[in-house]
Scaffold this motif. Structure first.
Motif, mmCIF file in Angstrom:
data_model
loop_
_atom_site.group_PDB
_atom_site.id
_atom_site.type_symbol
_atom_site.label_atom_id
_atom_site.label_comp_id
_atom_site.label_asym_id
_atom_site.label_seq_id
_atom_site.Cartn_x
_atom_site.Cartn_y
_atom_site.Cartn_z
ATOM 1 N N CYS A 98 -1.836 8.068 -1.280
ATOM 2 C CA CYS A 98 -2.459 6.892 -1.887
ATOM 3 C C CYS A 98 -2.282 7.012 -3.395
ATOM 4 O O CYS A 98 -2.811 7.941 -4.014
ATOM 5 C CB CYS A 98 -3.945 6.808 -1.521
ATOM 6 S SG CYS A 98 -4.802 5.617 -2.556
ATOM 7 N N CYS B 181 -6.298 -0.456 -7.754
ATOM 8 C CA CYS B 181 -5.178 -0.566 -6.814
ATOM 9 C C CYS B 181 -4.429 -1.861 -7.103
ATOM 10 O O CYS B 181 -4.986 -2.955 -6.937
ATOM 11 C CB CYS B 181 -5.693 -0.533 -5.381
ATOM 12 S SG CYS B 181 -4.349 -0.818 -4.211
ATOM 13 N N CYS C 108 0.899 -1.165 0.000
ATOM 14 C CA CYS C 108 0.000 0.000 0.000
ATOM 15 C C CYS C 108 0.931 1.206 0.000
ATOM 16 O O CYS C 108 1.810 1.299 0.874
ATOM 17 C CB CYS C 108 -0.870 0.004 1.252
ATOM 18 S SG CYS C 108 -1.654 1.609 1.540
#
Ligand code: SF4
Length: 355
Positions: free
Chosen positions: A208, A305, A114
């Motif tokens: 992000c 993602c 992440c």
């Protein structure tokens, strides 16, 4: 409980009329889904599904097992299941482990990362604390347990403003998300000063990599292309908190994944949503489109993602087969130092108390 048959699984998948699932995909993957559900039932396994999972993986979880990372971890702490498979990335499974230290928390791919959690160095917390002694540190739930263990309070994108206001003093250190911090700073203007890594060049924060892709120009183009004018009573553009501040200002509604979903629920019930775009991970939109068939959703399918995408049906089945055959589960098991669990639990519990 009677065992599900392959035919029942196929029927269920076809009947769901999921807008993102083709007939071919269902036929090709139904036996995998069937085997997973069979073993899930046989071994009393809870499979938690984050909203960003691809539809077939997301569908392995019962409705109450689906949601955002904190909601899922809270659910995990209440279940009496012997095994918890967390379909998400490792920082999420760590939160579940912190809240359920005695349970076996398993994850399909421990290498899934992440950008927010990985690109933030623990040393930045020490630097910020030294630069601003006595200022409480609030950490976004999208972080590893070791970083939480060094913080005073945790927050989600749904409760950050409330938690920040509830903390003592007129300043708060917020880590690690730079864009989120800027949005929080905007919302707290006049109420509390927000200090965050990357605000000056002495510290480094994280972003992000999915939500940063959306630009103001993208949203304006989407409004024009899909006839989603600003302020339209039944057509809405949503943006996630982790997007840039100008993207949030352009959206009709911004919030956490759960807040966005709740707004859609409210509008659909009132007959007030016919068309929508959600500036977030594209599988979130796929799953919303399945849940709310009366709404026309536009997707940004390139915005996926890559970390969440590492969780596959094959990966989940590998865990269940290992359970079934009594094999070593360490390749899948999330483990944490008991001291880290103890320290990381405090900021999470304080958040729950304050929200
Ligand atoms: S979308 Fe992916 S990169 Fe962004 S916070 Fe979630 S896991 Fe991390």
């Amino acid at each position: 409980m009677a065992e599900l048959t392959l035919q029942q699984v196929k029927h269920r998948l076809h009947a769901s009329r999921h807008p993102s699932l083709t007939h071919f995909e269902i036929e090709a993957k139904a036996s995998l889904v069937h085997e997973i559900l069979r073993l899930k039932q046989k071994h009393n396994v809870v499979i938690l599904g984050h909203n960003y999972m691809e539809p077939l993986v997301f569908g392995l979880s019962a409705t109450e097992e689906q949601g955002d990372s904190l909601g899922l971890s809270q659910y995990a702490s209440k279940t009496d299941a012997d095994y918890i498979i967390f379909n998400g990335v490792p920082f999420m499974a760590e939160t579940a482990k912190v809240l359920s230290p005695d349970k076996k928390v398993l994850i399909a791919d421990k290498t899934a990362g992440c950008s927010l959690a990985d690109d933030f160095d623990l040393a930045e917390i020490d630097k910020l604390k030294a630069q601003h002694p006595g200022v409480p540190v609030m950490i976004y739930v999208n972080s590893y347990a070791e970083a939480k263990a060094k913080s005073d309070v945790c927050c989600t994108s749904a409760n950050a403003e409330k938690i920040a206001k509830a903390m003592p003093g007129d300043k708060i250190i917020f880590i690690p998300d730079i864009l989120f911090a800027k949005n929080l700073e905007e919302d707290l203007k006049g109420a509390k000063e927000v200090i965050y890594p990357g605000k000056d060049s002495s510290t480094k924060g994280a972003i992000c990599e999915v939500h940063e892709k959306f630009t103001l120009e993208d949203l304006k183009n989407i409004r024009a292309s899909f006839n989603l004018p600003k302020g339209h009573p039944k057509r809405k553009v949503y943006a996630h908190w982790e997007c840039a501040p100008d993207v949030l200002r352009e959206a009709d509604f911004y919030g956490s994944t759960t807040q966005i979903r709740n707004d859609i629920v409210k509008r659909v019930k009132a007959g007030m949503l016919e068309r929508a775009f959600v500036a977030s991970e594209c599988e979130l939109t796929s799953n919303l489109a399945q849940e709310f068939p009366s709404v026309q959703f536009w997707t940004a399918c390139s915005v996926r993602c890559r970390h969440m995408a590492k969780v596959t049906l094959e990966g989940v089945l590998r865990i269940l087969r290992a359970i079934d055959e009594g094999k070593d589960l360490s390749p899948f098991e999330v483990t944490l130092d008991p001291e880290v669990i103890e320290k990381a639990r405090k900021p999470i519990e304080l958040m729950m108390k304050l929200s």
